[in-house]
Design a protein around this motif. Structure first.
Motif, PDB file in Angstrom:
ATOM      1  N   THR A   9     -16.867  25.196   1.821  1.00 29.18           N
ATOM      2  CA  THR A   9     -17.818  24.561   1.673  1.00 29.18           C
ATOM      3  C   THR A   9     -18.729  24.066   3.158  1.00 29.18           C
ATOM      4  N   GLY A  28     -23.977  21.613  -0.336  1.00 28.59           N
ATOM      5  CA  GLY A  28     -24.426  20.997  -1.428  1.00 28.59           C
ATOM      6  C   GLY A  28     -24.487  19.394  -0.864  1.00 28.59           C
ATOM      7  N   THR A  30     -21.985  17.531  -0.368  1.00 29.41           N
ATOM      8  CA  THR A  30     -21.021  17.065  -1.219  1.00 29.41           C
ATOM      9  C   THR A  30     -20.080  16.026  -0.444  1.00 29.41           C
ATOM     10  N   ARG A  32     -17.003  14.835  -0.134  1.00 31.46           N
ATOM     11  CA  ARG A  32     -15.492  15.687  -0.306  1.00 31.46           C
ATOM     12  C   ARG A  32     -14.468  14.430  -0.195  1.00 31.46           C
ATOM     13  N   PRO A  51     -15.246  22.310  -4.367  1.00 38.67           N
ATOM     14  CA  PRO A  51     -14.835  21.489  -5.575  1.00 38.67           C
ATOM     15  C   PRO A  51     -14.658  21.828  -6.985  1.00 38.67           C
ATOM     16  N   SER A  54     -17.311  19.454 -10.337  1.00 36.33           N
ATOM     17  CA  SER A  54     -18.557  18.908  -9.747  1.00 36.33           C
ATOM     18  C   SER A  54     -18.246  17.643  -8.827  1.00 36.33           C
ATOM     19  N   GLY A  56     -18.002  15.008  -6.261  1.00 30.81           N
ATOM     20  CA  GLY A  56     -18.737  14.738  -5.051  1.00 30.81           C
ATOM     21  C   GLY A  56     -19.619  15.217  -4.812  1.00 30.81           C
ATOM     22  N   GLN A  57     -20.407  16.292  -5.903  1.00 27.49           N
ATOM     23  CA  GLN A  57     -21.689  17.005  -5.532  1.00 27.49           C
ATOM     24  C   GLN A  57     -22.866  16.171  -5.811  1.00 27.49           C
ATOM     25  N   GLN A  58     -23.895  16.378  -5.452  1.00 26.83           N
ATOM     26  CA  GLN A  58     -25.280  15.942  -5.381  1.00 26.83           C
ATOM     27  C   GLN A  58     -26.102  16.963  -6.667  1.00 26.83           C
ATOM     28  N   ALA A  96     -26.374  22.125  -5.727  1.00 31.05           N
ATOM     29  CA  ALA A  96     -25.002  21.789  -5.494  1.00 31.05           C
ATOM     30  C   ALA A  96     -24.323  22.835  -4.684  1.00 31.05           C
ATOM     31  N   TRP A  97     -24.611  24.167  -4.704  1.00 33.02           N
ATOM     32  CA  TRP A  97     -23.935  25.369  -4.367  1.00 33.02           C
ATOM     33  C   TRP A  97     -24.401  25.931  -3.078  1.00 33.02           C
TER      34      TRP A  97
END
Length: 299
Positions: A9, A28, A30, A32, A51, A54, A56-58, A96-97
């Motif tokens: 990440t 992302g 994210t 964490r 992750p 999903s 903690g992702q936006q 997200a990625w």
């Protein structure tokens, strides 16, 4: 061999304030980790992991699912890549990625940005800035999206934190100002809005054995920038709240199979919102130069 191996990440941005600590990732933006007095508030994953589900992702420029990855906007058909293969949906957006660039990092806050450019299924270009900040009250997340292209675009946003307060969620209590819930089909796509009933109400009683992957609308009413609603999660002596401003009119509740965490996801719109149906009215339309600011947090 590479001397400086990049983590899955990317760069890890640590922030803290008093009893609160958080880690946000380059990939992302994210969330964490979020801790209070040394205890995890949300389900976390290690720095050398990615992750799962999903966490903690936006999720933007749309949250949740789009049926068959297809929608029509301003009379033009759009076809997104199918990212939820088993249900043939496009899920959870385009951000997200991908790596987010660092704008500013202080002891208690980090701001990142990303540009989502025109691509198959997405007709325009937007810039998004996202700030995680900690203060005495906990975490505040501020999202600003601006249409920097010439083409109007649809927009939606959600975040995907999993509360992780200890023990089984069957013993947890959830207090939520839900106004209605969304009935879905076997692909988790909208059928119709429903009035609250005993099965779907989360008003301080234990979760027990109930299973949710359910989108709810919220009773709110304060101005943008203030908490319009709060969802309180209690596990024994521990209790935390997720809140959102009036732009975040939906919440998704999801119960993982292991029953050890509870996803409480603030959303601007429900699933399949880019298409006509019961969730469509909450799509945000961003004309060229338009911007929207969204705020949510955990306390």
């Amino acid at each position: 061999m590479i001397d400086d191996v990049i983590l899955p990440t990317g760069t890890q941005y640590e922030i803290s304030h008093g009893p609160w600590q958080a880690v946000v990732t380059e990939q992302g933006a994210t969330l964490r980790r979020l801790r209070y007095q040394g205890d995890d508030v949300i389900k976390t994953f290690d720095a050398d992991q990615a992750p799962i589900a999903s966490q903690g992702q936006q999720l933007l420029p749309w949250p949740n699912r789009i049926r068959d990855g297809h929608y029509s906007f301003n009379g033009v058909d759009q076809q997104l890549a199918i990212s939820e293969v088993d249900r043939n949906n496009a899920i959870h957006g385009l951000a997200a990625w991908v790596p987010w660039s660092l704008v500013e990092h202080s002891e208690s806050s980090v701001t990142q940005e990303v540009r989502i450019m025109s691509q198959p299924g997405w007709p325009g270009t937007i810039d998004v800035w996202l700030t995680h900040s900690l203060d005495d009250h906990g975490l505040t997340v501020t999202v600003k999206a601006r249409n920097v292209g010439a083409t109007e675009v649809p927009f939606g946003y959600a975040a995907h934190p999993y509360f992780c307060l200890g023990g089984s969620i069957d013993e947890w209590q959830v207090e939520a100002p839900f106004a209605s819930w969304l009935q879905v089909d076997d692909r988790l796509l909208p059928v119709q809005m429903r009035d609250m009933d005993e099965v779907h109400t989360l008003n301080g009683q234990p979760v027990n054995g109930r299973t949710f992957d359910t989108a709810y609308t919220l009773d709110g009413g304060k101005s943008v920038g203030e908490p319009a609603w709060r969802v309180k999660v209690t596990a024994g002596q521990r209790s935390h709240e997720l809140w959102g401003d009036s732009t975040m009119g939906w919440v998704q509740i999801y119960t993982p199979d292991d029953r050890l965490s509870l996803a409480v996801e603030p959303m601007t719109c429900g699933p399949n919102a880019f298409n006509e149906g019961p969730t469509h009215n909450d799509v945000i339309r961003l004309a060229s130069g338009d911007e929207v600011v969204l705020t949510w947090g955990i306390c």
